[in-house]
Design a protein around this motif. Structure first.
Motif, short mmCIF file in Angstrom:
data_model
loop_
_atom_site.label_atom_id
_atom_site.label_comp_id
_atom_site.label_asym_id
_atom_site.label_seq_id
_atom_site.Cartn_x
_atom_site.Cartn_y
_atom_site.Cartn_z
N ALA A 13 8.60 2.45 7.42
CA ALA A 13 7.78 3.09 8.47
C ALA A 13 6.37 2.50 8.48
O ALA A 13 5.80 2.23 9.54
CB ALA A 13 7.73 4.60 8.25
N ALA A 14 5.81 2.27 7.28
CA ALA A 14 4.46 1.70 7.20
C ALA A 14 4.44 0.29 7.78
O ALA A 14 3.51 -0.11 8.49
CB ALA A 14 3.99 1.68 5.74
N ARG A 73 0.84 -1.21 0.00
CA ARG A 73 0.00 0.00 0.00
C ARG A 73 0.87 1.25 0.00
O ARG A 73 0.64 2.20 -0.74
CB ARG A 73 -0.90 0.01 1.24
N GLN A 74 1.90 1.23 0.86
CA GLN A 74 2.75 2.41 0.98
C GLN A 74 3.57 2.63 -0.30
O GLN A 74 3.76 3.77 -0.73
CB GLN A 74 3.66 2.28 2.20
N MET A 75 4.00 1.55 -0.90
CA MET A 75 4.75 1.65 -2.16
C MET A 75 3.89 2.32 -3.23
O MET A 75 4.40 3.08 -4.05
CB MET A 75 5.15 0.25 -2.66
N CYS A 76 2.60 2.01 -3.21
CA CYS A 76 1.70 2.60 -4.22
C CYS A 76 1.40 4.06 -3.89
O CYS A 76 1.29 4.90 -4.79
CB CYS A 76 0.39 1.82 -4.29
N GLU A 77 1.30 4.37 -2.61
CA GLU A 77 0.88 5.70 -2.16
C GLU A 77 2.04 6.71 -2.24
O GLU A 77 1.91 7.79 -2.80
CB GLU A 77 0.39 5.57 -0.71
N GLU A 111 4.83 9.02 16.56
CA GLU A 111 3.87 9.27 17.63
C GLU A 111 3.54 7.98 18.38
O GLU A 111 3.50 7.92 19.60
CB GLU A 111 2.59 9.88 17.04
N ARG A 112 3.34 6.91 17.59
CA ARG A 112 2.98 5.64 18.23
C ARG A 112 4.15 5.09 19.07
O ARG A 112 3.96 4.56 20.17
CB ARG A 112 2.59 4.64 17.15
N GLY A 160 15.40 18.95 5.89
CA GLY A 160 14.95 20.30 5.56
C GLY A 160 13.50 20.57 5.92
O GLY A 160 12.81 21.30 5.22
N GLY A 161 13.04 19.92 7.00
CA GLY A 161 11.70 20.23 7.49
C GLY A 161 10.57 19.50 6.79
O GLY A 161 9.40 19.76 7.05
N LYS A 162 10.91 18.57 5.90
CA LYS A 162 9.86 17.77 5.25
C LYS A 162 9.71 16.46 6.01
O LYS A 162 10.56 16.10 6.81
CB LYS A 162 10.24 17.51 3.80
N VAL A 163 8.65 15.72 5.73
CA VAL A 163 8.52 14.40 6.38
C VAL A 163 7.40 13.60 5.71
O VAL A 163 6.35 14.16 5.36
CB VAL A 163 8.27 14.56 7.91
N PRO A 164 7.60 12.31 5.49
CA PRO A 164 6.48 11.49 5.01
C PRO A 164 5.44 11.35 6.12
O PRO A 164 5.81 11.11 7.29
CB PRO A 164 7.12 10.14 4.70
N ALA A 165 4.16 11.45 5.78
CA ALA A 165 3.11 11.43 6.79
C ALA A 165 3.18 10.18 7.66
O ALA A 165 3.05 10.25 8.89
CB ALA A 165 1.74 11.50 6.10
N ILE A 166 3.44 9.05 7.02
CA ILE A 166 3.41 7.77 7.75
C ILE A 166 4.47 7.74 8.85
O ILE A 166 4.30 7.13 9.91
CB ILE A 166 3.58 6.59 6.75
#
Ligand SMILES: Cc1ncc(COP(=O)(O)O)c(C=O)c1O
Length: 460
Positions: free
Chosen positions: A331-332, A74-78, A98-99, A86-92
């Motif tokens: 990460a996913a 799923r993550q590979m597709c998304e 957090e978890r 530089g202040g960016k980050v993948p949502a996952i």
């Protein structure tokens, strides 16, 4: 395995095997694994093995958890790649952080990702140095770990490791790395010395080392809650209760390497909880993603983070990180792994079946070749000796534990031998009681074969 198999032929061409006796793999060919199912793996000739080591202490959910494969797909597709520079980050990755902080021992504030346990420990060393520079203590840079510790094999984490095979001819350890006692009561205690007295003595040795070197030169102390690759050493009673006040007294950071113990192995989510540790940094890897994809992390205390934040203000950047720090696909998988741990109530599972494995291991304690049988949760080991009374070891050249492990493999159980003729058990956390019995039965047959070999060769 014979060299006539396709697998052996394949291997002889290109693969340089890590952590392997290269000559023997060249002579005998490798064991080529082609698929997995539950706690079992299969070789290229279709033979099934119970994986009593969860691979390399990592495949906590066994070898066929489809939800992890689906999470990766799923993550590979998304979003197959993104980074956190530089202040960016993948949502996952933010969800995973957090978890992770949510289940971590109290006081942990931030998660910083990497790809392997070695990298996580390297990062922890760099953080300790960075923090002491930030605090205006440029001399406070030495790192103490323990003999027989295993923290990885990169130049810095390999220097933390306290095992000769990781140092010899690699010019390790480098400067600034010191090693104190391994907390093995079986090997280190004097005759009649209680666990508590032994713990007090080696804690005093640690303090003497700190004082001798100068407390203002010591940045951090690294420890695995239960030592893994150094021989599954469970610390003696009160060991960490003695060590932690010494670290606090001399303002030395405590880095707990949870690369094996993290995520339920000892019966609590972290070894830090099992042994009541208050770390400044925790390193995790392996079971973070059930071993399915490479990912590791530093969990950094909120207090330490504030110092790092202030220093990065001064420098304009926190100048550390890898291309694949926060990679969204591992990460996913890690996030799905943590969900599975919760849904399966993995801690209850370990507490339910762990005693069966511990009883199984200890049922061999009276065997003439077994010096000590030990463990906690779903990690354990036996130490093989030539003489039970004097604890005398076999000549390492006889490679007795390696022989036992080869025989276990013949009987369909994968275990691991380690320096000092130690054989480790660390099965997937999902193992059932009958599978534990099967693992112990395979070990028992291998032990009988080993006893016969020792007799035939007149080794004892
Ligand atoms: C306790 C511990 N720390 C660190 C490492 C190193 O991890 P990696 O092999 O992912 O670099 C290991 C690997 O076995 C380990 O057992």
């Amino acid at each position: 395995m014979s060299l006539t198999t396709p697998a052996a032929r394949r291997d002889l061409s290109f693969h340089l095997h890590p952590s392997t006796n290269l000559r023997s793999v060249q002579a005998e060919g490798p064991l080529v694994i082609t698929r997995g199912e539950g706690v079992y793996v299969y070789d290229d000739e279709g033979k099934r093995y119970l994986e009593g080591m969860a691979g390399l202490w990592c495949a906590s959910l066994g070898f066929s958890e489809r939800r992890l494969a689906e999470a990766a797909y799923r993550q590979m597709c998304e979003l197959p790649f993104y980074h956190s520079f530089g202040g960016k980050v993948p949502a996952i990755s933010t969800e995973l952080a957090e978890r992770l902080i949510g289940i971590a021992p109290a006081g942990m504030g931030k998660a910083l990702f990497a790809n392997s346990g070695s990298e996580a420990n390297d990062t922890a060393i760099k953080l300790a140095w960075y923090v002491n520079n930030a605090l205006g203590r440029p001399q406070k840079k030495k790192i103490i770990s323990r003999q027989r510790a295993y923290h990885g094999v990169t130049i810095a984490s390999g220097s933390l490791t306290g095992l000769a095979f990781a140092h010899n001819d690699f010019d390790l350890p480098i400067a600034r790395f010191l090693h104190t006692d391994c907390p093995s009561h079986y090997r280190g205690a004097q005759p009649g010395e209680s666990e508590e007295a032994y713990a007090a003595r080696i804690a005093a040795n640690l303090e003497q080392l700190i004082v001798r070197e100068g407390p203002d030169t010591i940045a951090a102390f690294f420890a695995e809650p239960v030592m893994g690759a150094g021989g599954v050493v469970v610390p003696p009673a009160t060991y960490f209760d003695r060590v932690q006040p010494i670290l606090r007294k001399y303002d030395i950071l405590f880095v707990v390497d949870e690369v094996i113990c993290g995520f339920g192995r000892t019966g609590q989510m972290f070894g830090s909880q099992t042994f009541d540790l208050q770390p400044d940094i925790i390193t995790v890897a392996k079971a973070l993603s059930a071993g399915y994809l490479p990912i590791s992390a530093n969990l950094v205390s909120g207090k330490l983070y504030e110092i790092i934040l202030t220093q990065s203000d001064k420098l304009g950047i926190f100048g550390h990180g890898y291309t694949y720090s926060s990679h969204p696909v591992p990460a996913a998988v890690a996030l799905e792994t943590l969900k599975l741990y919760e849904e399966l109530d993995i801690l209850a599972q370990v507490r339910r079946v762990g005693p069966r494995m511990q009883t199984g291991i200890r049922s061999f304690a009276d065997h003439p070749l077994i010096g000590e049988a030990r463990g906690i949760g779903l990690i354990g080991a036996v130490e093989i000796v030539r003489d039970k009374t004097t604890k005398q070891s076999f000549d390492p050249k006889a490679a007795v534990a390696a022989f036992l492990v080869r025989r276990a493999q013949h009987h369909g159980v994968i275990l691991r031998s380690m320096p000092g003729d130690i054989v480790a058990f660390c099965p997937p956390l999902i193992i059932g009681e009958t599978e534990i019995d099967e693992m112990m039965a395979g070990f028992g047959k291998a032990l009988d074969d080993t006893a016969a070999m020792v007799r035939e060769k007149g080794l004892a």
